[in-house]
Write an enzyme that holds these catalytic residues in place. Structure first.
Site, PDB file in Angstrom:
ATOM      1  N   VAL A 134     -11.044  71.644 -13.360  1.00 29.49           N
ATOM      2  CA  VAL A 134     -10.929  72.890 -12.597  1.00 29.49           C
ATOM      3  C   VAL A 134     -10.045  73.871 -13.383  1.00 29.49           C
ATOM      4  O   VAL A 134      -8.877  73.570 -13.658  1.00 29.49           O
ATOM      5  CB  VAL A 134     -10.325  72.635 -11.195  1.00 29.49           C
ATOM      6  CG1 VAL A 134     -10.194  73.944 -10.432  1.00 29.49           C
ATOM      7  CG2 VAL A 134     -11.180  71.645 -10.415  1.00 29.49           C
TER       8      VAL A 134
ATOM      9  N   HIS B 276      -3.138  73.215 -12.408  1.00 24.43           N
ATOM     10  CA  HIS B 276      -2.706  72.365 -11.293  1.00 24.43           C
ATOM     11  C   HIS B 276      -1.948  71.161 -11.813  1.00 24.43           C
ATOM     12  O   HIS B 276      -2.294  70.594 -12.840  1.00 24.43           O
ATOM     13  CB  HIS B 276      -3.904  71.906 -10.447  1.00 24.43           C
ATOM     14  CG  HIS B 276      -5.036  71.331 -11.237  1.00 24.43           C
ATOM     15  ND1 HIS B 276      -5.912  72.128 -11.930  1.00 24.43           N
ATOM     16  CD2 HIS B 276      -5.442  70.052 -11.454  1.00 24.43           C
ATOM     17  CE1 HIS B 276      -6.818  71.369 -12.535  1.00 24.43           C
ATOM     18  NE2 HIS B 276      -6.547  70.095 -12.277  1.00 24.43           N
TER      19      HIS B 276
HETATM   20  P1  AMP Z   1      -8.606  68.024 -13.304  1.00 26.38           P
HETATM   21  O1  AMP Z   1      -9.554  67.026 -13.906  1.00 26.38           O
HETATM   22  O2  AMP Z   1      -7.183  67.828 -13.795  1.00 26.38           O
HETATM   23  O3  AMP Z   1      -9.087  69.452 -13.484  1.00 26.38           O
HETATM   24  O4  AMP Z   1      -8.536  67.705 -11.768  1.00 26.38           O
HETATM   25  C1  AMP Z   1      -9.288  68.357 -10.806  1.00 26.38           C
HETATM   26  C2  AMP Z   1      -9.001  67.651  -9.507  1.00 26.38           C
HETATM   27  O5  AMP Z   1      -9.405  68.499  -8.458  1.00 26.38           O
HETATM   28  C3  AMP Z   1      -9.736  66.321  -9.337  1.00 26.38           C
HETATM   29  O6  AMP Z   1      -8.768  65.290  -9.142  1.00 26.38           O
HETATM   30  C4  AMP Z   1     -10.603  66.559  -8.100  1.00 26.38           C
HETATM   31  O7  AMP Z   1     -10.725  65.415  -7.284  1.00 26.38           O
HETATM   32  C5  AMP Z   1      -9.863  67.678  -7.402  1.00 26.38           C
HETATM   33  N1  AMP Z   1     -10.671  68.525  -6.527  1.00 26.38           N
HETATM   34  C6  AMP Z   1     -11.871  69.099  -6.801  1.00 26.38           C
HETATM   35  N2  AMP Z   1     -12.294  69.834  -5.752  1.00 26.38           N
HETATM   36  C7  AMP Z   1     -11.335  69.729  -4.797  1.00 26.38           C
HETATM   37  C8  AMP Z   1     -11.188  70.247  -3.479  1.00 26.38           C
HETATM   38  N3  AMP Z   1     -12.102  71.055  -2.926  1.00 26.38           N
HETATM   39  N4  AMP Z   1     -10.070  69.924  -2.777  1.00 26.38           N
HETATM   40  C9  AMP Z   1      -9.135  69.124  -3.323  1.00 26.38           C
HETATM   41  N5  AMP Z   1      -9.211  68.605  -4.563  1.00 26.38           N
HETATM   42  C10 AMP Z   1     -10.299  68.892  -5.288  1.00 26.38           C
END
Ligand code: AMP
Length: 121
Positions: free
Chosen positions: A103, A107
């Site tokens: 994403v 974060h």
């Molecule tokens: P990253 O790989 O570090 O970009 O992590 C993205 C994280 O966002 C993953 O652990 C997903 O499970 C989480 N994620 C994706 N969509 C959502 C959502 N709508 N609400 C909460 N977490 C999410």
């Protein structure tokens, strides 16, 4: 990389998609990860539009930087996983392609509530 206004966390920040909110202040929003990898798996995101940690480090204001770091501690305390108020946790940031970032809005992952295990698999 320019900021993608349609990334999922931007939509959460705009209230277009729901989240399981843990905490919010003027600098950050924290909510539970939708696909938890540990007993407790929280996310902490800045409210500003930063794609990743490098973008944040280069472009965020000092207030935003302090707000994010303090916010992580506040969330950890709320979740009962901080050093002051628990048994510790892991904060992790994936950065861009080689870091495995999915994403494109900065974060921090907070993992806790149990032994988190090996650092890198
Ligand atoms: P990253 O790989 O570090 O970009 O992590 C993205 C994280 O966002 C993953 O652990 C997903 O499970 C989480 N994620 C994706 N969509 C959502 C959502 N709508 N609400 C909460 N977490 C999410």
């Amino acid at each position: 990389m320019s900021y993608d206004e349609n990334n999922i966390f931007a939509k959460i920040l705009r209230g277009e998609i729901p989240c399981k909110k843990i905490y919010e202040n003027e600098f950050i929003l924290s909510f539970y990860d939708i696909n938890p990898q540990k007993k407790i798996h929280a996310l902490v995101i800045p409210k500003g539009k930063y794609t990743d940690l490098d973008d944040f480090s280069l472009n965020a204001s000092p207030d935003e930087m302090v707000g994010l770091l303090k916010g992580i501690n506040t969330v950890a305390n709320k979740l009962g996983i901080s050093v002051e108020n628990g048994n510790g946790y892991r904060a992790l940031v994936n950065i861009s392609e080689n870091g495995g970032q999915e994403v494109p809005h900065l974060h921090f992952h907070l993992f806790g509530g149990e032994k988190v295990g090996k650092m890198v698999e």
